[in-house]
Design a protein around this motif. Sequence first.
Motif, mmCIF file in Angstrom:
data_model
loop_
_atom_site.group_PDB
_atom_site.id
_atom_site.type_symbol
_atom_site.label_atom_id
_atom_site.label_comp_id
_atom_site.label_asym_id
_atom_site.label_seq_id
_atom_site.Cartn_x
_atom_site.Cartn_y
_atom_site.Cartn_z
ATOM 1 N N ASN A 80 125.185 109.175 12.128
ATOM 2 C CA ASN A 80 126.430 109.678 11.551
ATOM 3 C C ASN A 80 126.191 111.036 10.900
ATOM 4 O O ASN A 80 125.052 111.420 10.638
ATOM 5 N N SER A 81 127.279 111.735 10.625
ATOM 6 C CA SER A 81 127.199 113.044 9.968
ATOM 7 C C SER A 81 126.176 113.937 10.654
ATOM 8 O O SER A 81 125.329 114.554 10.001
ATOM 9 N N LEU A 82 126.258 113.997 11.962
ATOM 10 C CA LEU A 82 125.269 114.754 12.732
ATOM 11 C C LEU A 82 125.350 116.241 12.427
ATOM 12 O O LEU A 82 126.433 116.793 12.175
ATOM 13 N N LYS A 83 124.194 116.878 12.462
ATOM 14 C CA LYS A 83 124.064 118.305 12.186
ATOM 15 C C LYS A 83 123.475 119.000 13.415
ATOM 16 O O LYS A 83 122.769 118.366 14.208
ATOM 17 N N PRO A 84 123.718 120.285 13.561
ATOM 18 C CA PRO A 84 123.119 121.012 14.694
ATOM 19 C C PRO A 84 121.599 120.864 14.743
ATOM 20 O O PRO A 84 121.014 120.821 15.836
ATOM 21 N N GLU A 85 120.968 120.751 13.578
ATOM 22 C CA GLU A 85 119.506 120.609 13.563
ATOM 23 C C GLU A 85 119.032 119.240 14.014
ATOM 24 O O GLU A 85 117.825 119.010 14.113
ATOM 25 N N ASP A 86 119.957 118.320 14.293
ATOM 26 C CA ASP A 86 119.592 117.033 14.880
ATOM 27 C C ASP A 86 119.480 117.134 16.401
ATOM 28 O O ASP A 86 119.066 116.165 17.052
ATOM 29 N N THR A 87 119.846 118.274 16.954
ATOM 30 C CA THR A 87 119.762 118.464 18.399
ATOM 31 C C THR A 87 118.318 118.346 18.864
ATOM 32 O O THR A 87 117.445 119.078 18.396
ATOM 33 N N ALA A 88 118.056 117.409 19.776
ATOM 34 C CA ALA A 88 116.697 117.131 20.237
ATOM 35 C C ALA A 88 116.758 116.103 21.348
ATOM 36 O O ALA A 88 117.806 115.498 21.607
ATOM 37 N N MET A 89 115.604 115.882 21.984
ATOM 38 C CA MET A 89 115.440 114.750 22.881
ATOM 39 C C MET A 89 114.968 113.580 22.025
ATOM 40 O O MET A 89 113.994 113.716 21.283
ATOM 41 N N TYR A 90 115.644 112.464 22.146
ATOM 42 C CA TYR A 90 115.315 111.282 21.348
ATOM 43 C C TYR A 90 114.614 110.246 22.229
ATOM 44 O O TYR A 90 115.071 109.942 23.338
ATOM 45 N N PHE A 91 113.516 109.712 21.709
ATOM 46 C CA PHE A 91 112.693 108.754 22.447
ATOM 47 C C PHE A 91 112.577 107.447 21.677
ATOM 48 O O PHE A 91 112.434 107.443 20.455
ATOM 49 N N CYS A 92 112.595 106.360 22.427
ATOM 50 C CA CYS A 92 112.296 105.048 21.897
ATOM 51 C C CYS A 92 110.805 104.787 22.083
ATOM 52 O O CYS A 92 110.221 105.229 23.085
ATOM 53 N N ALA A 93 110.197 104.063 21.142
ATOM 54 C CA ALA A 93 108.766 103.802 21.216
ATOM 55 C C ALA A 93 108.445 102.400 20.746
ATOM 56 O O ALA A 93 109.170 101.829 19.919
ATOM 57 N N ALA A 94 107.338 101.865 21.253
ATOM 58 C CA ALA A 94 106.876 100.533 20.869
ATOM 59 C C ALA A 94 105.358 100.522 20.817
ATOM 60 O O ALA A 94 104.697 101.409 21.369
ATOM 61 N N GLY A 95 104.813 99.502 20.156
ATOM 62 C CA GLY A 95 103.374 99.331 20.155
ATOM 63 C C GLY A 95 102.693 99.519 18.823
ATOM 64 O O GLY A 95 101.504 99.236 18.683
ATOM 65 N N ALA A 96 103.424 100.018 17.819
ATOM 66 C CA ALA A 96 102.810 100.179 16.507
ATOM 67 C C ALA A 96 102.685 98.819 15.819
ATOM 68 O O ALA A 96 103.366 97.850 16.161
ATOM 69 N N SER A 97 101.801 98.763 14.804
ATOM 70 C CA SER A 97 101.628 97.526 14.050
ATOM 71 C C SER A 97 102.346 97.549 12.702
ATOM 72 O O SER A 97 102.416 96.530 12.009
ATOM 73 N N THR A 98 102.866 98.721 12.341
ATOM 74 C CA THR A 98 103.664 98.872 11.121
ATOM 75 C C THR A 98 104.876 99.741 11.459
ATOM 76 O O THR A 98 104.954 100.292 12.557
ATOM 77 N N THR A 99 105.767 99.894 10.495
ATOM 78 C CA THR A 99 106.940 100.750 10.726
ATOM 79 C C THR A 99 106.549 102.212 10.539
ATOM 80 O O THR A 99 107.128 102.951 9.734
#
Length: 119
Positions: A80-99
């Motif tokens: 929400n409340s997106l800003k121009p500086e949020d413009t990017a390629m967004y990736f999902c990731a898995a495999g970590a043991s913590t957040t």
Amino acid sequence: QEQLVESGGGSVQAGGSLRLSCASSRWRYILGWFRQFPGNEREGVAAISDLGDTNYADAVKGRFTISRDNAKTTVYLQMNSLKPEDTAMYFCAAGASTTSLTSSDYNSWGQGTQVTVSS
């Protein structure tokens, strides 16, 4: 072979909202979202555990919300409340043991979805 498939990216004006989804082919304890600006390394945006523990980058706190479905194999990123500086390629990731919001802690990645925010 595990698959992470993102969807929901697109173009929006500043102040608008987008919801990203990432479907995992199997259960993962931690699922995270990262973004990458052109010429930069991937930076952590948010991560969530199977128990619902979350972690957010300071740049998105109060604007983005990460969640998981009941089956725990799909992760969402409500932006929400997106800003121009949020413009990017967004990736999902898995495999970590913590957040973790450190990309090297993850070993499985989706193909990415583009988010473009215009002023």
